[in-house]
Motif scaffolding. Sequence first.
Motif, PDB file in Angstrom:
ATOM      1  N   LEU A  26      30.887  15.894  14.098  1.00 29.69           N
ATOM      2  CA  LEU A  26      29.522  16.398  14.140  1.00 29.69           C
ATOM      3  C   LEU A  26      28.744  16.026  12.885  1.00 29.69           C
ATOM      4  O   LEU A  26      27.546  15.713  12.962  1.00 29.69           O
ATOM      5  CB  LEU A  26      29.545  17.914  14.331  1.00 29.69           C
ATOM      6  CG  LEU A  26      29.982  18.376  15.722  1.00 29.69           C
ATOM      7  CD1 LEU A  26      30.330  19.852  15.723  1.00 29.69           C
ATOM      8  CD2 LEU A  26      28.898  18.083  16.737  1.00 29.69           C
ATOM      9  N   LYS A  77      24.149  26.638  22.044  1.00 26.42           N
ATOM     10  CA  LYS A  77      22.907  25.860  21.979  1.00 26.42           C
ATOM     11  C   LYS A  77      21.792  26.568  21.224  1.00 26.42           C
ATOM     12  O   LYS A  77      20.689  26.037  21.109  1.00 26.42           O
ATOM     13  CB  LYS A  77      22.428  25.539  23.409  1.00 26.42           C
ATOM     14  CG  LYS A  77      23.396  24.671  24.197  1.00 26.42           C
ATOM     15  CD  LYS A  77      22.825  24.240  25.530  1.00 26.42           C
ATOM     16  CE  LYS A  77      22.791  25.378  26.522  1.00 26.42           C
ATOM     17  NZ  LYS A  77      22.357  24.922  27.864  1.00 26.42           N
ATOM     18  N   ASN A 111      27.074  22.832  16.169  1.00 28.42           N
ATOM     19  CA  ASN A 111      26.425  21.890  17.061  1.00 28.42           C
ATOM     20  C   ASN A 111      25.123  21.409  16.427  1.00 28.42           C
ATOM     21  O   ASN A 111      24.629  22.006  15.471  1.00 28.42           O
ATOM     22  CB  ASN A 111      26.162  22.535  18.426  1.00 28.42           C
ATOM     23  CG  ASN A 111      27.395  22.535  19.311  1.00 28.42           C
ATOM     24  OD1 ASN A 111      28.350  21.792  19.067  1.00 28.42           O
ATOM     25  ND2 ASN A 111      27.395  23.367  20.341  1.00 28.42           N
ATOM     26  N   VAL A 129      19.875  19.180  22.149  1.00 25.35           N
ATOM     27  CA  VAL A 129      21.205  19.226  21.552  1.00 25.35           C
ATOM     28  C   VAL A 129      21.710  17.800  21.343  1.00 25.35           C
ATOM     29  O   VAL A 129      21.556  16.931  22.208  1.00 25.35           O
ATOM     30  CB  VAL A 129      22.179  20.018  22.444  1.00 25.35           C
ATOM     31  CG1 VAL A 129      23.555  20.119  21.798  1.00 25.35           C
ATOM     32  CG2 VAL A 129      21.618  21.413  22.709  1.00 25.35           C
ATOM     33  N   SER A 159      27.956  17.404  20.079  1.00 23.26           N
ATOM     34  CA  SER A 159      27.976  18.859  20.216  1.00 23.26           C
ATOM     35  C   SER A 159      28.821  19.261  21.420  1.00 23.26           C
ATOM     36  O   SER A 159      28.892  18.531  22.417  1.00 23.26           O
ATOM     37  CB  SER A 159      26.548  19.395  20.383  1.00 23.26           C
ATOM     38  OG  SER A 159      25.750  19.052  19.271  1.00 23.26           O
ATOM     39  N   GLU A 160      29.458  20.419  21.325  1.00 20.51           N
ATOM     40  CA  GLU A 160      30.335  20.887  22.397  1.00 20.51           C
ATOM     41  C   GLU A 160      29.947  22.290  22.842  1.00 20.51           C
ATOM     42  O   GLU A 160      29.692  23.161  22.020  1.00 20.51           O
ATOM     43  CB  GLU A 160      31.794  20.885  21.950  1.00 20.51           C
ATOM     44  CG  GLU A 160      32.350  19.497  21.680  1.00 20.51           C
ATOM     45  CD  GLU A 160      33.855  19.497  21.440  1.00 20.51           C
ATOM     46  OE1 GLU A 160      34.467  20.597  21.500  1.00 20.51           O
ATOM     47  OE2 GLU A 160      34.416  18.414  21.201  1.00 20.51           O
ATOM     48  N   SER A 172      31.485  17.955  25.860  1.00 17.21           N
ATOM     49  CA  SER A 172      30.636  17.344  24.841  1.00 17.21           C
ATOM     50  C   SER A 172      29.350  16.747  25.412  1.00 17.21           C
ATOM     51  O   SER A 172      29.280  16.351  26.578  1.00 17.21           O
ATOM     52  CB  SER A 172      31.405  16.221  24.127  1.00 17.21           C
ATOM     53  OG  SER A 172      32.508  16.715  23.438  1.00 17.21           O
ATOM     54  N   TYR A 173      28.342  16.672  24.544  1.00 17.44           N
ATOM     55  CA  TYR A 173      27.145  15.865  24.794  1.00 17.44           C
ATOM     56  C   TYR A 173      27.495  14.448  24.343  1.00 17.44           C
ATOM     57  O   TYR A 173      27.908  14.239  23.191  1.00 17.44           O
ATOM     58  CB  TYR A 173      25.960  16.385  23.991  1.00 17.44           C
ATOM     59  CG  TYR A 173      25.387  17.692  24.513  1.00 17.44           C
ATOM     60  CD1 TYR A 173      24.185  17.711  25.222  1.00 17.44           C
ATOM     61  CD2 TYR A 173      26.047  18.901  24.311  1.00 17.44           C
ATOM     62  CE1 TYR A 173      23.654  18.902  25.700  1.00 17.44           C
ATOM     63  CE2 TYR A 173      25.526  20.100  24.794  1.00 17.44           C
ATOM     64  CZ  TYR A 173      24.334  20.088  25.487  1.00 17.44           C
ATOM     65  OH  TYR A 173      23.818  21.269  25.975  1.00 17.44           O
TER      66      TYR A 173
END
Length: 328
Positions: A28, A50, A78, A172, A176-177, A182-183
């Motif tokens: 991250l 988020k 995140n 986001v 990020s998780e 994950s994204y």
Amino acid sequence: MRVRDGLAPVPHRRENNTAATRALRTKLLASALRYAERGMYVHPLLVGAKEPRWLNWETRATRDPEVIERTWGRAPFNIGIACGPSGLVALDLDVPHEGEVSGSPEIVDGMTMLDSLAARTPGARITPTMAVRTPSGGRHLVYRAPAGTAVRNTARTLGFCLDTRAAGGYVVGIGSEVDGASYVLEQGSPTDPAVLPEWLLTLVTTAPTPPKAGGAPRRADVVARLREMTRQGTREQRWAAGILRSECDELAAMKQAGGRNNRLNLAAYRAGQLVAAGLVDQAVAEEHLTEAAQAAGLGVDTPREIEKTLRSGMSAGLARPRRMGGAA
């Protein structure tokens, strides 16, 4: 001199210093630094969530590598990308919630809604740009805002499962998780945002009438999205989230035309008081209030009706902060 973090909207849980946590923190941190190198302003979100960790996240969002390294060196926060300072417009192409339908068989999610908008707009083309896959199966298309153009957030005023994030909003970031998913950058997607196409800019800034058939969220969906807010954070933050949830629930339940606009104004005023006290994020409150107003039937023929009333009530509330035990 040591720089202190501001108060967090919700305190993060202390993470065990495991190898997995260290690896996630490293991932991250690297992602946040890459965003900053590309001219984007980042701010920490709660671990595994988020919601912003910082109050006043839009003004505090940073590109300073020292601040980023210090922040993400502490915990695997995140990543939030502040769209306004970064000069970005992000299309949030969502997937529907259970029971949510568009009323049109070819429109099943935000991506097909965008395809439909492009098909009905002469000369329109969806310009390839940075695309991020979300854990829910949706997609963020991230564009550069044209220079000198003011772009605002929208909440489904463009169409089914289609929101935009601009000034006052954030998306986001990659890496990020949430709930262990994950994204991720979509395969083959450019790593730098393209300029928002003119046809999309026109749609966003003019806020066309949303689809009348099935386009408004159901009251049950509005309530379900707010319920989780009342289960986290400090006692005062849960209290504030409960007020927002109640205001949205009552507004969404109104089906008689008379009084709905006044009820939205009152709900926005009360939400603005909580925003001013630092207990609720303004972008989150405005999104939920907009959905509740749409569920009540506002904005079908005059989409700007919701925004105008919402802004008026919110501005009045921001001038009178309210904390637990204070008068409404």
